[in-house]
Design an enzyme around this catalytic site. Sequence first.
Site, PDB file in Angstrom:
ATOM      1  CG  ASN A  86     -13.738 -18.421 -57.399  1.00 43.48           C
ATOM      2  OD1 ASN A  86     -14.594 -19.143 -56.898  1.00 43.48           O
ATOM      3  ND2 ASN A  86     -12.735 -18.951 -57.222  1.00 43.48           N
ATOM      4  CD1 TRP A  87     -19.693 -15.079 -55.974  1.00 40.00           C
ATOM      5  CD2 TRP A  87     -21.350 -16.399 -55.869  1.00 40.00           C
ATOM      6  NE1 TRP A  87     -20.649 -14.508 -56.710  1.00 40.00           N
ATOM      7  CE2 TRP A  87     -21.914 -15.051 -56.386  1.00 40.00           C
ATOM      8  CE3 TRP A  87     -22.473 -17.396 -55.638  1.00 40.00           C
ATOM      9  CZ2 TRP A  87     -23.123 -14.937 -56.760  1.00 40.00           C
ATOM     10  CZ3 TRP A  87     -23.764 -17.112 -56.108  1.00 40.00           C
ATOM     11  CH2 TRP A  87     -23.831 -15.773 -56.739  1.00 40.00           C
ATOM     12  CE  LYS A  88     -11.570 -17.544 -53.909  1.00 37.83           C
ATOM     13  NZ  LYS A  88     -10.231 -17.283 -53.174  1.00 37.83           N
ATOM     14  CG  HIS A 119      -8.599 -21.235 -57.383  1.00 37.05           C
ATOM     15  ND1 HIS A 119      -8.307 -21.179 -56.105  1.00 37.05           N
ATOM     16  CD2 HIS A 119      -8.947 -19.793 -57.599  1.00 37.05           C
ATOM     17  CE1 HIS A 119      -8.466 -19.712 -55.800  1.00 37.05           C
ATOM     18  NE2 HIS A 119      -8.931 -19.109 -56.453  1.00 37.05           N
ATOM     19  CD  GLU A 126      -9.031 -20.443 -52.605  1.00 37.09           C
ATOM     20  OE1 GLU A 126     -10.098 -20.797 -53.018  1.00 37.09           O
ATOM     21  OE2 GLU A 126      -8.741 -18.838 -52.447  1.00 37.09           O
ATOM     22  CD  GLU A 176      -7.182 -16.198 -58.772  1.00 39.70           C
ATOM     23  OE1 GLU A 176      -7.989 -15.395 -58.905  1.00 39.70           O
ATOM     24  OE2 GLU A 176      -7.266 -17.378 -58.276  1.00 39.70           O
ATOM     25  N   GLY A 229      -6.911 -13.318 -51.030  1.00 45.92           N
ATOM     26  CA  GLY A 229      -7.736 -12.840 -49.638  1.00 45.92           C
ATOM     27  C   GLY A 229      -6.740 -12.428 -48.543  1.00 45.92           C
ATOM     28  CB  SER A 255      -6.306  -8.341 -52.790  1.00 44.18           C
ATOM     29  OG  SER A 255      -6.444  -9.343 -51.633  1.00 44.18           O
ATOM     30  N   GLY A 291     -12.638 -12.736 -55.977  1.00 44.88           N
ATOM     31  CA  GLY A 291     -12.993 -13.496 -54.960  1.00 44.88           C
ATOM     32  C   GLY A 291     -13.881 -12.852 -54.179  1.00 44.88           C
ATOM     33  N   GLY A 292     -13.364 -12.285 -52.900  1.00 49.74           N
ATOM     34  CA  GLY A 292     -14.352 -11.758 -51.771  1.00 49.74           C
ATOM     35  C   GLY A 292     -15.228 -10.642 -52.319  1.00 49.74           C
TER      36      GLY A 292
HETATM   37  P1  13P Z   1      -9.700 -12.631 -53.524  1.00 46.57           P
HETATM   38  O1  13P Z   1     -10.318 -11.481 -54.507  1.00 46.57           O
HETATM   39  O2  13P Z   1     -10.732 -12.733 -52.374  1.00 46.57           O
HETATM   40  O3  13P Z   1      -8.447 -12.285 -53.074  1.00 46.57           O
HETATM   41  O4  13P Z   1      -9.510 -14.119 -54.215  1.00 46.57           O
HETATM   42  C1  13P Z   1      -9.351 -14.099 -55.555  1.00 46.57           C
HETATM   43  C2  13P Z   1      -9.304 -15.423 -55.880  1.00 46.57           C
HETATM   44  O5  13P Z   1      -8.685 -16.448 -55.451  1.00 46.57           O
HETATM   45  C3  13P Z   1     -10.359 -15.677 -57.208  1.00 46.57           C
HETATM   46  O6  13P Z   1      -9.947 -16.799 -57.586  1.00 46.57           O
END
Ligand code: 13P
Length: 251
Positions: free
Chosen positions: A11-13, A97, A99, A169, A175, A215, A236-237
């Site tokens: 997920n590149w956000k 999600h 967020e 999650e 993050g 993470s 994510g990251g």
């Molecule tokens: P991180 O891997 O950056 O913690 O993000 C996880 C995430 O929210 C994937 O959707």
Amino acid sequence: MENRIPLIAGNWKMNKTVPESIETVKTLVKLTADVQGVDMLIAPPFTSLWAVGDVLKHTKIALGAQDMFWESHGAFTGQVSADMLRSCGCSHVIIGHSERRQFFGETNQTVNKKLKAALAAGLIPIFCIGETEIERETQKTFSVLDKQLIQGVEGLILDDHHPLVIAYEPVWAIGTGKTALPEQAQEVHAYVRSLFAKVFGNSLAKKIRILYGGSVKPDNISELMGLPDVDGALVGGASLEPESFNKIIHF
Ligand code: 13P
């Protein structure tokens, strides 16, 4: 142990312009050419979907979006429908999600509408659930997950042709560099599967893939993937760099 094919999804956000997205996936396609027995997916921002989809055509990497609206078309400025995502080459869409819940007013009810619309349009939803730090500390993890799952899937019709992926999650792990301990992740994943079985029956619950997110990095993925109810990861990251995402895919 069921025969669930692992799914590693990135997920590149809100990251990467169109040229950056194209460059990243081109590298990723080369790095992952040898991958077998693991499903892979990238969810870039809306603006990059078409271009990334074009690069991913005839590759083993699937395309997903990060959100969608439940209506099919009309006067909904700024929104994107399931059919629009399909027309960009998406097979999957992330829904609910944390967020979106935290910053954009997503509720279990709006998540439910989006899940229904996604399935009706032939998209596979990646349905996200997870507790916050304060909810965990006050022993509310399981009641929060109950509510998110039960209200989220209310009235859904799932079968082999209308599958769903769940992503657990924990919000406190996103993050932050804090990953859930293996026993915490396994406990929740097994719980979510048993809850899912109560609603949809055992046979579907055994087939459903439950991803862990929060993470996930090259150095913790193999431990997570060794857990019996963890069927993949939503990253994510560490999905932004093709080299680190490739290492995760090669867990
Ligand atoms: P991180 O891997 O950056 O913690 O993000 C996880 C995430 O929210 C994937 O959707």
